[in-house]
Design an enzyme around this catalytic site. Structure first.
Site, mmCIF file in Angstrom:
data_model
loop_
_atom_site.group_PDB
_atom_site.id
_atom_site.type_symbol
_atom_site.label_atom_id
_atom_site.label_comp_id
_atom_site.label_asym_id
_atom_site.label_seq_id
_atom_site.Cartn_x
_atom_site.Cartn_y
_atom_site.Cartn_z
ATOM 1 N N HIS A 1 0.820 -1.218 0.000
ATOM 2 C CA HIS A 1 0.000 0.000 0.000
ATOM 3 C C HIS A 1 0.852 1.265 0.000
ATOM 4 O O HIS A 1 1.999 1.266 0.458
ATOM 5 C CB HIS A 1 -1.036 -0.009 1.137
ATOM 6 C CG HIS A 1 -0.505 0.254 2.515
ATOM 7 N ND1 HIS A 1 -1.062 -0.297 3.643
ATOM 8 C CD2 HIS A 1 0.519 1.017 2.968
ATOM 9 C CE1 HIS A 1 -0.420 0.117 4.715
ATOM 10 N NE2 HIS A 1 0.551 0.915 4.331
ATOM 11 N N GLU B 1 -5.088 0.508 0.139
ATOM 12 C CA GLU B 1 -4.812 -0.912 0.302
ATOM 13 C C GLU B 1 -4.969 -1.629 -1.041
ATOM 14 O O GLU B 1 -5.539 -1.062 -1.983
ATOM 15 C CB GLU B 1 -5.804 -1.502 1.327
ATOM 16 C CG GLU B 1 -5.792 -0.810 2.688
ATOM 17 C CD GLU B 1 -4.547 -1.120 3.528
ATOM 18 O OE1 GLU B 1 -3.566 -1.669 2.992
ATOM 19 O OE2 GLU B 1 -4.575 -0.799 4.729
#
Ligand code: F6R
Length: 265
Positions: free
Chosen positions: A142, A147
């Site tokens: 990330h 994410e």
């Protein structure tokens, strides 16, 4: 992507601080103060300390320099010591002597989070855009709190933190349950708008993510791989973080033989 492999974490700090200092000085010479994008987490701390050293030694003038943080927890009081408001103040604003009025962090306590996210994007644009964005990388690839599976075109928005990220960040809180579930993060599209990207990574724990970022396909499964789409992205990594790379000899060859006058990655 320009890949600079150095021996250890100390060298990551000095090389990345010098990259930032050079950008700040070039912009100053062109008549304006830089707009920096700043990250939290462990990775950039030694870089900030090295920059503070340059400021103390009067080798770097950060007056008028503005900063925009990448992210902030939602629902954590900005006065909480682990809110990114507090962390940025402690690790960036104070040691670098920045004007607090020029340091921006997303408002995770806003009543209207959507409006706060849109406002943050507008503030970045109003400041003239980010000249240099400093980044760390999560073990899952990330950047910011984007994410895996985050849109590569995403803008500043509210996100749910991955269980692994909450687990990793539990070290900053008294108990894992205290780590907020949500955050505001600049999007990958927002990050890519910065004129220059500088990612720092240290340690074997980042080796898989670094390899996926530099040599893997561009994929939302590794948000940092989006740096491959940027025309001026630099990764400064130590030898342990470079362990998963295949083309190490090539990167070192290129660094030893940079074209004269090359300014971009
Ligand atoms: C923090 C951030 C994150 C971190 C990443 C690495 O603002 O944007 O993407 O850079 O989680 O964290 P550390 O450096 O603590 O390993």
């Amino acid at each position: 992507m320009r890949v600079i492999i150095v021996d250890d974490a100390a060298a990551v700090a000095s090389v990345s601080a010098e990259q930032i200092a050079r950008s700040v000085r070039e912009l100053r010479a062109s008549g304006r103060a830089a707009v920096l994008g700043v990250a939290t987490g462990y990775s950039p701390l030694a870089t900030y300390a090295a920059l503070a050293g340059l400021v103390r030694a009067a080798e770097l003038d950060l007056s008028g320099v503005a900063a925009f943080a990448l992210d902030e927890y939602v629902g954590l009081d900005p006065r909480h010591p682990e809110s990114y408001h507090a962390v940025i103040h402690r690790t960036v604003t104070e040691p670098l002597g920045l004007d607090p009025g020029l340091v921006h962090v997303p408002d995770g306590a806003a009543a209207d989070i959507g409006a706060a996210c849109e406002g943050y994007e507008r503030d970045i644009v109003a400041a003239g855009g980010v000249d240099l964005q400093l980044l760390g990388i999560g073990a899952n690839g990330h950047i910011g709190f984007n994410e895996p599976t985050s849109s590569l075109a995403s803008r500043t928005r509210i996100k749910t933190l991955a269980p692994k990220t909450r687990e990793d960040n539990a070290r900053f809180f008294d108990s894992p349950g205290e780590v907020p579930m949500h955050c505001i993060t600049q999007g990958i599209g927002t990050i890519l708008d910065a004129r220059r990207l500088l990612l720092v990574a240290q340690g074997a724990g980042k080796a898989d993510a670094v390899a996926a970022m530099i040599e893997g396909p561009v994929t939302s499964m590794c948000p940092a791989s989006a740096l491959q789409l940027h025309p001026d992205a630099v990764a400064v990594i130590d030898r342990a973080a470079s362990a998963g790379l295949v083309l190490t000899d090539y990167y070192e060859h290129v660094e030893r033989n940079r074209p004269p006058g090359a300014v971009r990655a």
